[in-house]
Enzyme design. Structure first.
Site, PDB file in Angstrom:
ATOM      1  N   ARG A   1       0.870  -1.175   0.000  1.00  0.00           N
ATOM      2  CA  ARG A   1       0.000   0.000   0.000  1.00  0.00           C
ATOM      3  C   ARG A   1       0.905   1.223   0.000  1.00  0.00           C
ATOM      4  NH1 ARG A   1      -2.041  -3.603   3.895  1.00  0.00           N
ATOM      5  NH2 ARG A   1      -4.126  -4.427   3.416  1.00  0.00           N
TER       6      ARG A   1
ATOM      7  N   LYS B   1      -1.939  -2.610   7.965  1.00  0.00           N
ATOM      8  CA  LYS B   1      -3.363  -2.532   8.267  1.00  0.00           C
ATOM      9  C   LYS B   1      -3.716  -3.602   9.291  1.00  0.00           C
ATOM     10  CE  LYS B   1      -7.736  -1.926   5.799  1.00  0.00           C
ATOM     11  NZ  LYS B   1      -8.374  -1.959   4.458  1.00  0.00           N
TER      12      LYS B   1
ATOM     13  N   HIS C   1      -2.666   2.819  -5.934  1.00  0.00           N
ATOM     14  CA  HIS C   1      -3.149   1.548  -5.385  1.00  0.00           C
ATOM     15  C   HIS C   1      -3.388   0.515  -6.485  1.00  0.00           C
ATOM     16  CE1 HIS C   1      -4.410  -0.540  -1.772  1.00  0.00           C
ATOM     17  NE2 HIS C   1      -5.475  -1.009  -2.396  1.00  0.00           N
TER      18      HIS C   1
ATOM     19  N   ARG D   1      -0.734  -2.127  -6.676  1.00  0.00           N
ATOM     20  CA  ARG D   1      -0.881  -3.243  -5.729  1.00  0.00           C
ATOM     21  C   ARG D   1      -1.864  -4.275  -6.288  1.00  0.00           C
ATOM     22  NH1 ARG D   1      -0.983  -4.897  -0.103  1.00  0.00           N
ATOM     23  NH2 ARG D   1      -3.082  -5.436   0.593  1.00  0.00           N
TER      24      ARG D   1
ATOM     25  N   HIS E   1      -3.649  -9.717   3.712  1.00  0.00           N
ATOM     26  CA  HIS E   1      -5.103  -9.776   3.867  1.00  0.00           C
ATOM     27  C   HIS E   1      -5.465 -10.699   5.026  1.00  0.00           C
ATOM     28  CE1 HIS E   1      -5.915  -8.589  -0.610  1.00  0.00           C
ATOM     29  NE2 HIS E   1      -5.707  -7.544   0.171  1.00  0.00           N
TER      30      HIS E   1
ATOM     31  N   TYR F   1      -9.208 -11.163  -6.847  1.00  0.00           N
ATOM     32  CA  TYR F   1      -8.267 -11.058  -7.958  1.00  0.00           C
ATOM     33  C   TYR F   1      -8.364 -12.252  -8.900  1.00  0.00           C
ATOM     34  CZ  TYR F   1      -6.341  -7.318  -5.136  1.00  0.00           C
ATOM     35  OH  TYR F   1      -6.191  -6.163  -4.403  1.00  0.00           O
TER      36      TYR F   1
END
Length: 335
Positions: free
Chosen positions: A137, A162, A268, A271, A294, A303
């Site tokens: 990110r 995150k 972004h 990414r 994640h 994806y």
């Protein structure tokens, strides 16, 4: 009874006691101010679940905020009542929640990525290469410090990502030489800063108290430091922060235009492209999940839906053998 400004000061203190990120602190305080203004600056103790529902419904229906924005406002209010006022609100079932649109991530082709990167230079070029080559990110890349690079192992350590978790991701081999050159220049600049007795970089507040010299140590220097000093929001002392995210965002937007990319690409997007291209190369989805950081595999699974050629990888019957020839003339009236 405390006035709203006093209440906000207490809320800020509670947030810092719980080590909330500075961005989260600013966002929560903004929502608390808007909540107080919406209800005529009445004290929150005099308000309850119906008033919270009224405010959040107003955001969804009249302000038409996104689901993520409305949820952030809800979390700010729950923090106020639970951790500042010590009041438990009943579950807010009657809130009119903003609809959560299902959007597919924008993904560039490999040729488009190469074209975009070729339009950049200097620090923006290196940052953009890390976004695509390591799946970072933007703020993860800008917060990198010298100690987070493991060039010999080809690894990159992402700290406090995150969710407050650390992770290890791949460091592209092709960036080894550019990164070593960047570190050499950065070290010369760092030594000059020390000779001039300039302030060090910003470090976590607890670390600054435990290790007062950390801010001026080489390993804690930002990989992409800002050219200007700023005031630390916790100590009030002048410090050097990392590059501002808008610097990279503007550079990437300019590169998108110069490369003639029609998709609404941003920093972004690199990414997103990293994840999709890894899956296209046959890497396991769980491996990609770990590299991206994640928490939920479902987030990574999106994806898989954009990596296929065509919609869901389906081949149109028009493309099957015996379909229309590419050399057929365009029928009249189509142009």
């Amino acid at each position: 009874m405390a006035s709203p400004p006093g209440l906000l000061a207490v809320a800020r203190e509670k947030m810092r006691t719980r080590h909330l990120a500075l961005r989260t602190e600013h966002a929560y305080l903004q929502w608390l101010r808007r909540y107080l203004v919406f209800h005529g600056r009445r004290h929150p103790r005099d308000l309850g679940a119906p008033e919270v529902e009224q405010f959040l419904t107003h955001l969804a229906v009249h302000r038409k905020v996104s689901a993520a924005t409305q949820n952030q406002a809800l979390q700010a209010l729950l923090f106020l009542y639970r951790h500042v006022l010590q009041i438990e609100l009943p579950w807010l079932d009657n809130i009119t929640r903003a609809s959560h649109p299902r959007r597919r991530p924008v993904v560039l082709s490999r040729a488009e990525v190469r074209s975009l990167l070729s339009q950049l230079q200097g620090a923006p070029w290196l940052v953009a290469n890390l976004l695509y080559g390591s799946g970072l990110r933007l703020m993860e890349a800008l917060r990198l410090r010298v100690k987070d690079l493991a060039l010999e192992r080809g690894e990159l350590i992402v700290r406090e990502a995150k969710g407050g978790k650390d992770r290890v991701t791949v460091l592209p081999a092709v960036l080894d030489t550019p990164l070593r050159g960047h570190l050499t220049r950065l070290r010369a600049w760092y030594e000059e800063e020390r000779r001039r007795a300039r302030p060090g970089v910003s470090v976590p507040f607890a670390l600054a108290r435990k290790y007062p010299q950390a801010a001026t140590q080489w390993g804690w220097q930002y990989l992409f430091p800002s050219a200007d000093l700023c005031r630390d929001p916790y100590s009030g002392q002048p410090v050097r922060h990392h590059l501002h995210e808008k610097t990279i965002q503007r550079a990437v937007q300019g590169a998108v235009r110069k490369a003639g990319i029609s998709q609404p690409a941003s920093s972004h997007t690199l990414r997103h492209s990293f994840a999709t291209h890894l899956l296209e190369d046959g890497y396991d989805v769980r491996t990609v999940q770990e590299l991206l950081g994640h928490a939920d595999l479902k987030t990574t699974m999106v994806y898989l839906h954009v990596m296929g050629k065509g919609a869901h990888g389906v081949r149109s019957p028009l493309d099957r053998e015996g379909g229309s020839s590419g050399s057929s003339p365009v029928p009249g009236g189509c142009l």
